[in-house]
Design an enzyme around this catalytic site. Sequence first.
Site, PDB file in Angstrom:
ATOM      1  N   CYS A   1       0.860  -1.175   0.000  1.00 36.62           N
ATOM      2  CA  CYS A   1       0.000   0.000   0.000  1.00 36.62           C
ATOM      3  C   CYS A   1       0.903   1.233   0.000  1.00 36.62           C
ATOM      4  CB  CYS A   1      -0.892   0.002   1.237  1.00 36.62           C
ATOM      5  SG  CYS A   1      -1.858   1.520   1.430  1.00 36.62           S
TER       6      CYS A   1
ATOM      7  N   CYS B   1      -1.440 -10.530  -7.302  1.00 31.01           N
ATOM      8  CA  CYS B   1      -1.867 -11.647  -6.467  1.00 31.01           C
ATOM      9  C   CYS B   1      -1.875 -11.131  -5.028  1.00 31.01           C
ATOM     10  CB  CYS B   1      -0.885 -12.804  -6.647  1.00 31.01           C
ATOM     11  SG  CYS B   1      -1.313 -14.282  -5.736  1.00 31.01           S
TER      12      CYS B   1
END
Length: 135
Positions: A97, A122
């Site tokens: 993030c 993924c």
Amino acid sequence: MSYDIEKPDEEWRAELTPAEYAVLRQAGTEPAFVGEYTDTRTAGVYSCRACGAELFRSDTKFESHCGWPSFFDARNSDAVELVSDHSHGMVRTEVRCAKCGSHLGHLFEGEGYPTPTDQRYCINSISLRLTPGGQ
């Protein structure tokens, strides 16, 4: 690396469950085929479970049959940070993030999936929170 959201380790531990902490803050991986969003088809936006930053949209999610939610594109190019990962005797691209630095999963390219980008983000279900609705 400096992030918009930085907290002491004790604060992350207090806010996250032990399983969330192991993946998001210690770059762990949840077991395949058990994640909350692996087979979800609900329309909406996937955000970082640690800080709430919007990361992926359901219209970029696809069935890769790898055991984890797969997306072919991030919500915008600044939503995620890509970092070279040389752990476990291989070279991969870690996805974090961009707002809080939490581990989300890995990016793979050139696998031949019929997607517009030929990329597969993924991502661990436990790293995400789905908000159903408009995109």
